[in-house]
Scaffold this motif. Sequence first.
Motif, mmCIF file in Angstrom:
data_model
loop_
_atom_site.group_PDB
_atom_site.id
_atom_site.type_symbol
_atom_site.label_atom_id
_atom_site.label_comp_id
_atom_site.label_asym_id
_atom_site.label_seq_id
_atom_site.Cartn_x
_atom_site.Cartn_y
_atom_site.Cartn_z
ATOM 1 N N ARG A 1 0.852 -1.188 0.000
ATOM 2 C CA ARG A 1 0.000 0.000 0.000
ATOM 3 C C ARG A 1 0.891 1.241 0.000
ATOM 4 O O ARG A 1 1.792 1.373 0.831
ATOM 5 C CB ARG A 1 -0.926 0.008 1.211
ATOM 6 N N LEU A 2 0.616 2.138 -0.952
ATOM 7 C CA LEU A 2 1.397 3.362 -1.088
ATOM 8 C C LEU A 2 0.479 4.573 -0.999
ATOM 9 O O LEU A 2 -0.533 4.654 -1.716
ATOM 10 C CB LEU A 2 2.134 3.391 -2.434
ATOM 11 N N TYR A 3 0.846 5.527 -0.156
ATOM 12 C CA TYR A 3 0.113 6.785 -0.052
ATOM 13 C C TYR A 3 0.714 7.801 -1.020
ATOM 14 O O TYR A 3 1.928 7.842 -1.232
ATOM 15 C CB TYR A 3 0.172 7.326 1.370
ATOM 16 N N ALA A 4 -0.158 8.629 -1.597
ATOM 17 C CA ALA A 4 0.278 9.622 -2.575
ATOM 18 C C ALA A 4 -0.623 10.842 -2.480
ATOM 19 O O ALA A 4 -1.733 10.778 -1.948
ATOM 20 C CB ALA A 4 0.229 9.052 -3.989
ATOM 21 N N MET A 5 -0.135 11.933 -3.028
ATOM 22 C CA MET A 5 -0.944 13.146 -3.103
ATOM 23 C C MET A 5 -2.004 12.997 -4.186
ATOM 24 O O MET A 5 -1.713 12.583 -5.307
ATOM 25 C CB MET A 5 -0.065 14.355 -3.412
ATOM 26 N N GLU A 6 -3.230 13.340 -3.844
ATOM 27 C CA GLU A 6 -4.297 13.268 -4.825
ATOM 28 C C GLU A 6 -4.224 14.459 -5.783
ATOM 29 O O GLU A 6 -3.696 15.513 -5.446
ATOM 30 C CB GLU A 6 -5.662 13.269 -4.128
ATOM 31 N N ASP A 7 -4.732 14.264 -6.984
ATOM 32 C CA ASP A 7 -4.899 15.346 -7.957
ATOM 33 C C ASP A 7 -3.607 16.141 -8.137
ATOM 34 O O ASP A 7 -3.564 17.355 -7.923
ATOM 35 C CB ASP A 7 -6.039 16.260 -7.506
ATOM 36 N N PHE A 8 -2.559 15.450 -8.572
ATOM 37 C CA PHE A 8 -1.248 16.076 -8.735
ATOM 38 C C PHE A 8 -0.722 15.768 -10.140
ATOM 39 O O PHE A 8 0.310 15.125 -10.304
ATOM 40 C CB PHE A 8 -0.303 15.545 -7.660
ATOM 41 N N PRO A 9 -1.446 16.247 -11.174
ATOM 42 C CA PRO A 9 -1.007 15.956 -12.543
ATOM 43 C C PRO A 9 0.282 16.696 -12.877
ATOM 44 O O PRO A 9 0.532 17.777 -12.352
ATOM 45 C CB PRO A 9 -2.173 16.489 -13.387
ATOM 46 N N PRO A 10 1.124 16.100 -13.718
ATOM 47 C CA PRO A 10 0.936 14.821 -14.424
ATOM 48 C C PRO A 10 1.512 13.628 -13.678
ATOM 49 O O PRO A 10 1.706 12.574 -14.278
ATOM 50 C CB PRO A 10 1.725 15.065 -15.714
ATOM 51 N N ALA B 1 -1.902 12.431 3.731
ATOM 52 C CA ALA B 1 -1.115 11.290 3.249
ATOM 53 C C ALA B 1 0.095 11.054 4.155
ATOM 54 O O ALA B 1 0.410 9.909 4.495
ATOM 55 C CB ALA B 1 -0.672 11.537 1.807
ATOM 56 N N ILE B 2 0.780 12.131 4.537
ATOM 57 C CA ILE B 2 1.933 12.001 5.435
ATOM 58 C C ILE B 2 1.502 11.437 6.786
ATOM 59 O O ILE B 2 2.146 10.537 7.342
ATOM 60 C CB ILE B 2 2.637 13.354 5.603
ATOM 61 N N LEU B 3 0.396 11.944 7.324
ATOM 62 C CA LEU B 3 -0.088 11.458 8.618
ATOM 63 C C LEU B 3 -0.466 9.989 8.539
ATOM 64 O O LEU B 3 -0.140 9.196 9.442
ATOM 65 C CB LEU B 3 -1.297 12.292 9.063
ATOM 66 N N ALA B 4 -1.148 9.599 7.457
ATOM 67 C CA ALA B 4 -1.532 8.193 7.301
ATOM 68 C C ALA B 4 -0.303 7.302 7.209
ATOM 69 O O ALA B 4 -0.254 6.218 7.815
ATOM 70 C CB ALA B 4 -2.408 8.031 6.062
ATOM 71 N N PHE B 5 0.698 7.742 6.470
ATOM 72 C CA PHE B 5 1.940 6.974 6.353
ATOM 73 C C PHE B 5 2.637 6.849 7.703
ATOM 74 O O PHE B 5 3.130 5.768 8.075
ATOM 75 C CB PHE B 5 2.850 7.648 5.338
ATOM 76 N N ASP B 6 2.686 7.920 8.459
ATOM 77 C CA ASP B 6 3.329 7.893 9.775
ATOM 78 C C ASP B 6 2.707 6.835 10.678
ATOM 79 O O ASP B 6 3.384 6.284 11.561
ATOM 80 C CB ASP B 6 3.217 9.263 10.449
ATOM 81 N N ASN B 7 1.420 6.556 10.462
ATOM 82 C CA ASN B 7 0.708 5.601 11.308
ATOM 83 C C ASN B 7 0.534 4.235 10.645
ATOM 84 O O ASN B 7 -0.265 3.424 11.132
ATOM 85 C CB ASN B 7 -0.659 6.177 11.684
ATOM 86 N N SER B 8 1.281 3.982 9.561
ATOM 87 C CA SER B 8 1.155 2.719 8.825
ATOM 88 C C SER B 8 2.546 2.122 8.632
ATOM 89 O O SER B 8 3.197 2.375 7.610
ATOM 90 C CB SER B 8 0.481 2.959 7.468
ATOM 91 N N PRO B 9 3.039 1.354 9.577
ATOM 92 C CA PRO B 9 4.443 0.947 9.564
ATOM 93 C C PRO B 9 4.870 0.085 8.388
ATOM 94 O O PRO B 9 6.067 -0.001 8.100
ATOM 95 C CB PRO B 9 4.606 0.188 10.889
ATOM 96 N N GLU B 10 3.942 -0.561 7.703
ATOM 97 C CA GLU B 10 4.329 -1.412 6.581
ATOM 98 C C GLU B 10 4.086 -0.750 5.227
ATOM 99 O O GLU B 10 4.342 -1.371 4.188
ATOM 100 C CB GLU B 10 3.590 -2.757 6.646
ATOM 101 N N ASP B 11 3.612 0.484 5.211
ATOM 102 C CA ASP B 11 3.226 1.125 3.960
ATOM 103 C C ASP B 11 4.289 2.106 3.471
ATOM 104 O O ASP B 11 5.271 2.378 4.162
ATOM 105 C CB ASP B 11 1.885 1.837 4.127
ATOM 106 N N GLY B 12 4.069 2.653 2.271
ATOM 107 C CA GLY B 12 4.992 3.613 1.680
ATOM 108 C C GLY B 12 4.307 4.927 1.356
ATOM 109 O O GLY B 12 3.080 5.034 1.377
ATOM 110 N N LEU B 13 5.123 5.922 1.037
ATOM 111 C CA LEU B 13 4.653 7.265 0.695
ATOM 112 C C LEU B 13 5.551 7.798 -0.406
ATOM 113 O O LEU B 13 6.780 7.698 -0.302
ATOM 114 C CB LEU B 13 4.734 8.178 1.920
ATOM 115 N N PHE B 14 4.957 8.362 -1.466
ATOM 116 C CA PHE B 14 5.830 8.862 -2.526
ATOM 117 C C PHE B 14 5.494 10.283 -2.956
ATOM 118 O O PHE B 14 4.490 10.838 -2.556
ATOM 119 C CB PHE B 14 5.863 7.916 -3.733
#
Length: 254
Positions: free
Chosen positions: A30-39, A77-90
């Motif tokens: 599971r990877l967290y990302a910023m929504e609506d960030f084209p392209p 997204a950053i907060l969710a990642f901070d609380n999800s030890p097995e996930d990623g953030l890009f």
Amino acid sequence: MNPARRRMVGGFFIGLCAPAVLRAGQERWRLYAMEDFPPYSYMSGGRFQGIDVDILDRAAGALGVGLDYVALPWRRAILAFDNSPEDGLFQLTPTAERARKWRMVGPIRDTVIVAVTRVGAPFARGVRLEGLRGLRVGVVRGFTYFEAFDRADHFVREVSPDERVSLRKLVLGRVDVVLMGRANARHVIGGLGMDQALRVLPVPLFREGRYLAFHRNPVGLDRGRRLQRELERLHAGGTVSAILRRYGEDDDAG
């Protein structure tokens, strides 16, 4: 269809994998990302897609891994990642603090930071960091740009919830310049119909890679090692450059 493709937006999964390509017991990240960030990452035609998504899908496909994307406002997204030890953030700007705290993987690709001004503003081809002295500079709340800029105090930061709001402030004269990634600036200005009012200065202020982070635990370190290897292979083989060209952003690739 790429086996890495399954999308999640706003906390809800959008399953887009054909049943034939989903393998029982397939490893999924599971990877967290910023929504609506084209392209780089955005929803279109019911799919979460973009430059970063395509690059990561290719890398994950080579690893036999499926990716579940969670698209959120950046601070969430950053907060969710901070609380999800097995996930990623890009889509992260690299900093020394982040490198100490997280396992940084990448770069996924480069971002070229530019200044956006009103047409007719007294800027030639670009502006340097010192040239921002005394100006009102539009930035997005929670964004890290590059370390020298983030530490600087010789200009006034006008913080907005997103880049669309920053650009509207620029048109109204509430800020003097807005800092953005060049590719994102082109997309957002065009989407807002502000091409005749705003100008992206051609000389970049800064260029830097954008990264993905995992936590520094056994799961995150293992995933980071594997993904790093595949990203390096995609860069060396020209795949990342080809993806950038497909989005019309080949000049941001080096």
